[in-house]
Write an enzyme that holds these catalytic residues in place. Sequence first.
Site, PDB file in Angstrom:
ATOM      1  N   LYS A 110       0.830  -1.211   0.000  1.00 33.72           N
ATOM      2  CA  LYS A 110       0.000   0.000   0.000  1.00 33.72           C
ATOM      3  C   LYS A 110       0.861   1.256   0.000  1.00 33.72           C
ATOM      4  CE  LYS A 110      -4.208  -2.059   1.699  1.00 33.72           C
ATOM      5  NZ  LYS A 110      -4.701  -2.811   2.842  1.00 33.72           N
ATOM      6  N   LYS A 190      -2.499 -10.868 -10.881  1.00 36.37           N
ATOM      7  CA  LYS A 190      -3.530 -11.176  -9.881  1.00 36.37           C
ATOM      8  C   LYS A 190      -4.697 -10.204 -10.061  1.00 36.37           C
ATOM      9  CE  LYS A 190      -4.410 -10.588  -4.961  1.00 36.37           C
ATOM     10  NZ  LYS A 190      -5.055  -9.537  -4.448  1.00 36.37           N
ATOM     11  N   LYS A 193      -8.581  -4.824  -7.394  1.00 39.70           N
ATOM     12  CA  LYS A 193      -9.147  -3.532  -7.803  1.00 39.70           C
ATOM     13  C   LYS A 193      -8.053  -2.495  -8.000  1.00 39.70           C
ATOM     14  CE  LYS A 193     -10.637  -2.503  -3.113  1.00 39.70           C
ATOM     15  NZ  LYS A 193     -10.294  -3.840  -2.626  1.00 39.70           N
TER      16      LYS A 193
HETATM   17  P1  ADP Z   1      -8.285  -6.352  -3.844  1.00 38.58           P
HETATM   18  O1  ADP Z   1      -6.981  -7.044  -4.160  1.00 38.58           O
HETATM   19  O2  ADP Z   1      -9.130  -6.245  -5.057  1.00 38.58           O
HETATM   20  O3  ADP Z   1      -8.064  -5.027  -3.158  1.00 38.58           O
HETATM   21  P2  ADP Z   1      -9.000  -7.261  -1.233  1.00 38.58           P
HETATM   22  O4  ADP Z   1      -7.585  -7.102  -0.815  1.00 38.58           O
HETATM   23  O5  ADP Z   1     -10.030  -6.314  -0.717  1.00 38.58           O
HETATM   24  O6  ADP Z   1      -9.057  -7.286  -2.836  1.00 38.58           O
HETATM   25  O7  ADP Z   1      -9.420  -8.764  -0.885  1.00 38.58           O
HETATM   26  C1  ADP Z   1     -10.629  -9.192  -0.287  1.00 38.58           C
HETATM   27  C2  ADP Z   1     -10.608 -10.710  -0.154  1.00 38.58           C
HETATM   28  O8  ADP Z   1     -10.606 -11.302  -1.449  1.00 38.58           O
HETATM   29  C3  ADP Z   1      -9.368 -11.268   0.548  1.00 38.58           C
HETATM   30  O9  ADP Z   1      -9.715 -12.416   1.307  1.00 38.58           O
HETATM   31  C4  ADP Z   1      -8.461 -11.645  -0.589  1.00 38.58           C
HETATM   32  O10 ADP Z   1      -7.550 -12.643  -0.239  1.00 38.58           O
HETATM   33  C5  ADP Z   1      -9.462 -12.126  -1.634  1.00 38.58           C
HETATM   34  N1  ADP Z   1      -8.929 -11.893  -2.992  1.00 38.58           N
HETATM   35  C6  ADP Z   1      -8.723 -10.685  -3.571  1.00 38.58           C
HETATM   36  N2  ADP Z   1      -8.231 -10.817  -4.839  1.00 38.58           N
HETATM   37  C7  ADP Z   1      -8.124 -12.152  -5.036  1.00 38.58           C
HETATM   38  C8  ADP Z   1      -7.678 -12.954  -6.144  1.00 38.58           C
HETATM   39  N3  ADP Z   1      -7.264 -12.399  -7.276  1.00 38.58           N
HETATM   40  N4  ADP Z   1      -7.693 -14.293  -6.004  1.00 38.58           N
HETATM   41  C9  ADP Z   1      -8.124 -14.882  -4.843  1.00 38.58           C
HETATM   42  N5  ADP Z   1      -8.559 -14.185  -3.777  1.00 38.58           N
HETATM   43  C10 ADP Z   1      -8.561 -12.839  -3.857  1.00 38.58           C
END
Ligand code: ADP
Length: 324
Positions: A110, A190, A193
């Site tokens: 971050k 990966k 967002k």
């Molecule tokens: P982002 O990466 O979009 O900001 P978050 O960090 O808010 O997503 O993740 C919310 C939940 O979704 C967490 O438990 C995270 O491990 C899961 N998650 C997010 N992106 C993925 C992905 N590409 N594959 C598997 N799990 C994911």
Amino acid sequence: MRFLTGLQPSGKLHIGNYFGAIEPAVRLQEQGEGFYFIANYHAMTTMESAQALLENTRGLAVDFLACGLDPQKSVFFAQSAVPEVNELAWILSTVCPMGLLERCHSYKEKMARGIAASHALFAYPALMAADILLYNADAVPVGKDQKQHLEVTRDLAGKINDLFGDDIFKLPEPIISEVTAVVPGLDGQKMSKSYGNTLPIFGEEKPIRKLINKKIITDATPLEAPKPTEGSILLQLYKLFATPEQYQEMIDAHHRGGVGYGQFKKDLFEAYWEYFRAPRERREWLLANPGYVDETLNNGAARAREEAATTLTRVRKAVGLGWL
Ligand code: ADP
Ligand code: TRP
């Protein structure tokens, strides 16, 4: 067996969130008790306005319920409805070495993205540990990126147990699905967002068709020729939604040639759209019945507070805060 997970209300849910966190949480409802919450305190570390935080919190409640969270089987609540979690976070912070937090990838990532390094952002894993330990969770379904935070949680729980008494905290286990540990984004990185490469769970048909068509990277193999399957983003995504037979059919069609990427993308869209049909319909109903959503969250909060009070009484006593 108690399962617990939290999701941050920090934007539209995508299928990475779905397969990494939501689908396992929903599935586990059948095997034990779920404690599932909207991590709105955590979202404050990156949120730009009060209105955005509130709207996203409401939106996530609707989406999580639409995806199959069943309030008869799980306790569903907003993190901020149980402010006691902050007290436990403080207690855990007193045994949390700076170095442990400094090593956390999520914080470093971050910072690298230019998010201001607030104390809350840095201390975020201690609050997450408090979320998990306050409700005595046995297991925590999360995506791979959260594994380190679970290690921090186990570390802090172990330290408190060593210092103040063996049976204060259970050490929770992460549950990370191997198949969907990392859902690839439309560009092959990966899905996240922060990379702008997401396929949302909910959205309008036309823009999503367009997204799949325009954004999924494919090579320039001509229509008639056989197509590579190795490393194909399209195939990896299709596998999440298709039946095993449909998936095998698409592989065979790649090997044979004669089918273009346009058709494969169409098949992917159809499988995706069908997969989320029932959640989409439930979501429409929930959007039309906000009173039901509020009542569900209020009931969940009352149940969560009971559990929190029991844990905190035990912890306060153990650490020397509980004489009145
Ligand atoms: P982002 O990466 O979009 O900001 P978050 O960090 O808010 O997503 O993740 C919310 C939940 O979704 C967490 O438990 C995270 O491990 C899961 N998650 C997010 N992106 C993925 C992905 N590409 N594959 C598997 N799990 C994911
Ligand atoms: N940190 C998690 C995320 O960004 C959200 C979260 C907060 C969480 N508290 C939790 C996840 C407790 C599991 C358990 O996705």
